[in-house]
Write a protein that holds these residues in place. Structure first.
Motif, PDB file in Angstrom:
ATOM      1  N   THR A   1       0.840  -1.188   0.000  1.00  0.00           N
ATOM      2  CA  THR A   1       0.000   0.000   0.000  1.00  0.00           C
ATOM      3  C   THR A   1       0.879   1.243   0.000  1.00  0.00           C
ATOM      4  OG1 THR A   1      -1.770   1.166   1.173  1.00  0.00           O
ATOM      5  CG2 THR A   1      -0.112   0.088   2.522  1.00  0.00           C
ATOM      6  N   LEU A   2       0.301   2.363  -0.354  1.00  0.00           N
ATOM      7  CA  LEU A   2       1.006   3.624  -0.240  1.00  0.00           C
ATOM      8  C   LEU A   2       1.263   3.930   1.234  1.00  0.00           C
ATOM      9  CD1 LEU A   2      -0.978   5.762  -2.856  1.00  0.00           C
ATOM     10  CD2 LEU A   2       1.253   4.662  -3.153  1.00  0.00           C
TER      11      LEU A   2
ATOM     12  N   ALA B   1       4.724   1.608  -3.849  1.00  0.00           N
ATOM     13  CA  ALA B   1       3.705   0.799  -3.177  1.00  0.00           C
ATOM     14  C   ALA B   1       4.291  -0.070  -2.079  1.00  0.00           C
ATOM     15  CB  ALA B   1       2.973  -0.070  -4.193  1.00  0.00           C
TER      16      ALA B   1
ATOM     17  N   ASN C   1      -0.702  -4.466 -12.965  1.00  0.00           N
ATOM     18  CA  ASN C   1      -0.057  -3.442 -12.141  1.00  0.00           C
ATOM     19  C   ASN C   1       1.383  -3.869 -11.870  1.00  0.00           C
ATOM     20  OD1 ASN C   1       0.879  -1.757 -10.118  1.00  0.00           O
ATOM     21  ND2 ASN C   1      -1.035  -1.741  -8.967  1.00  0.00           N
TER      22      ASN C   1
ATOM     23  N   LEU D   1       3.649  -2.588 -10.217  1.00  0.00           N
ATOM     24  CA  LEU D   1       4.123  -2.293  -8.872  1.00  0.00           C
ATOM     25  C   LEU D   1       3.757  -3.387  -7.877  1.00  0.00           C
ATOM     26  CD1 LEU D   1       3.237   1.524  -8.655  1.00  0.00           C
ATOM     27  CD2 LEU D   1       5.467   0.496  -9.156  1.00  0.00           C
TER      28      LEU D   1
ATOM     29  N   THR E   1       2.682   5.488 -10.397  1.00  0.00           N
ATOM     30  CA  THR E   1       2.010   5.635  -9.103  1.00  0.00           C
ATOM     31  C   THR E   1       0.729   6.449  -9.254  1.00  0.00           C
ATOM     32  OG1 THR E   1       4.119   5.525  -7.918  1.00  0.00           O
ATOM     33  CG2 THR E   1       2.246   6.497  -6.751  1.00  0.00           C
TER      34      THR E   1
ATOM     35  N   ASP F   1      -2.896   4.856  -8.571  1.00  0.00           N
ATOM     36  CA  ASP F   1      -3.542   5.457  -7.406  1.00  0.00           C
ATOM     37  C   ASP F   1      -4.947   5.936  -7.773  1.00  0.00           C
ATOM     38  OD1 ASP F   1      -3.842   6.351  -4.806  1.00  0.00           O
ATOM     39  OD2 ASP F   1      -2.842   8.264  -5.161  1.00  0.00           O
TER      40      ASP F   1
ATOM     41  N   LEU G   1      -3.512   0.607  -5.395  1.00  0.00           N
ATOM     42  CA  LEU G   1      -2.221   0.659  -4.696  1.00  0.00           C
ATOM     43  C   LEU G   1      -2.382   0.380  -3.212  1.00  0.00           C
ATOM     44  CD1 LEU G   1      -0.270   3.606  -6.374  1.00  0.00           C
ATOM     45  CD2 LEU G   1       0.056   1.143  -6.642  1.00  0.00           C
ATOM     46  N   ASN G   2      -3.499  -0.213  -2.851  1.00  0.00           N
ATOM     47  CA  ASN G   2      -3.697  -0.625  -1.461  1.00  0.00           C
ATOM     48  C   ASN G   2      -4.349  -1.993  -1.467  1.00  0.00           C
ATOM     49  OD1 ASN G   2      -4.285  -1.068   1.199  1.00  0.00           O
ATOM     50  ND2 ASN G   2      -5.094   0.968   1.579  1.00  0.00           N
TER      51      ASN G   2
END
Length: 306
Positions: free
Chosen positions: A109-110, A162, A218, A220, A282, A286, A291-292
């Motif tokens: 997560t961020l 992330a 994704n 990331l 990002t 986001d 990103l979570n």
């Protein structure tokens, strides 16, 4: 106190993933084991498997007895745990030959969305616990001219927005690993760092279940292409091999980690290039809300790079 006839390995994060595979490889080679992780049920199941694996390699005329497996469920974020683990190991076996700091977990997560309690636990498990475990183990490792193996991560080559705090713990682990290796080399204790790239374990499967439905790939957080990922048993064999054939750094798989190092080097030379690429990705994911992926419960002893 019983003095062990075989070498004794203390392994953290042994209930799943790379840790469980390392334990199986060690058992097949006849090491006595001390396994620790949070999930007692999985540790006990693994311990029974390891004892059975050891018996298969034991024959009546070989003079080789079955290994011993000591299970110590623990939470590494507890400051008292490192000293207790070493003390219980010595009380049971009378020696400690190898410490493998494998336990770790990521918060996908961020940083702004992460629970502060989870962030602190991540720092304690991924960074503080390996240092303190090694410190308490050092008198015994010096006596046995033993080995410390630290499981880092190739993610520290390139800052991933992330997994920022996770990457920071692994970057700190790598710095300390090198410093400790230089400190202990002349005293006979070998210190090795393993930098795993993508490894096929349960972690990416868990992340994929948390991804948005019909979402795009994704980079990331999603698992890379299969050809980029190493097989967990192969990684475990190479890690265990460090006990007899130590290396400063073991990168697995090399075909991914070394190019990733080159990319990281380019980003250090031209920071704007890294900022442009990672910031753009990002921002994009986001906005999509991807990103979570932190679940309501812990991902256990898995790592994003396993």
């Amino acid at each position: 106190m019983v003095v062990a006839k075989r070498r004794v390995v203390l392994l953290t994060g042994g209930s799943a993933g790379i840790g469980a595979s390392i334990a199986r490889e060690l058992a097949s080679q006849g090491f006595d084991l001390v396994l620790t992780a949070r999930r007692e049920d999985r540790l006990n199941q693994l311990a029974e498997q390891l004892r059975g694996l050891s018996e298969k390699h034991t024959t009546g005329d070989s003079g080789r007895s079955a290994i011993e497996v000591l299970v110590i469920p623990s939470a590494l974020e507890d400051p008292s745990t490192p000293e207790r683990l070493v003390a219980e190991t010595i009380a049971r076996f009378g020696q400690l030959d190898v410490l493998i700091n494998n336990a770790g977990f990521g918060l996908p997560t961020l940083f702004a969305d992460a629970d502060p309690t989870d962030v602190r636990r991540q720092l304690e498990v991924n960074f503080v616990a390996p240092l303190m475990l090694s410190r308490h183990a050092l008198p015994h490792l010096l006596e046995r001219r033993g080995t410390i193996i630290n499981i880092g991560s190739a993610i520290s080559c390139v800052a991933n927005s992330a997994l920022g705090a996770y990457g920071a713990t692994k970057a700190g682990l790598a710095y300390w690993n090198d410093a400790l290796r230089r400190e202990l080399h002349h005293k006979g204790v070998r210190v090795c760092l393993v930098e795993p790239g993508p490894v096929k374990t349960e972690f990416f499967s868990a992340l994929e279940k948390l991804a948005p439905e019909n979402g795009e790939y994704n980079p990331l957080l999603d698992a890379p292409a299969p050809w980029m990922s190493a097989q967990v048993d192969d990684v475990a064999r190479r890690i265990v091999r460090l006990i007899e054939h130590p290396q400063r750094r073991l990168s697995v798989p090399r075909r991914v980690v070394w190019p990733w190092r080159v990319v990281g080097g380019l980003f250090r030379l031209w920071p704007w290039l890294g900022d442009l690429g990672l910031t753009t990705m990002t921002k994009h994911f986001d906005k999509k809300g991807d990103l979570n992926r932190s679940p309501s419960r812990s991902l256990g002893d898995a790592r994003p790079t396993e």
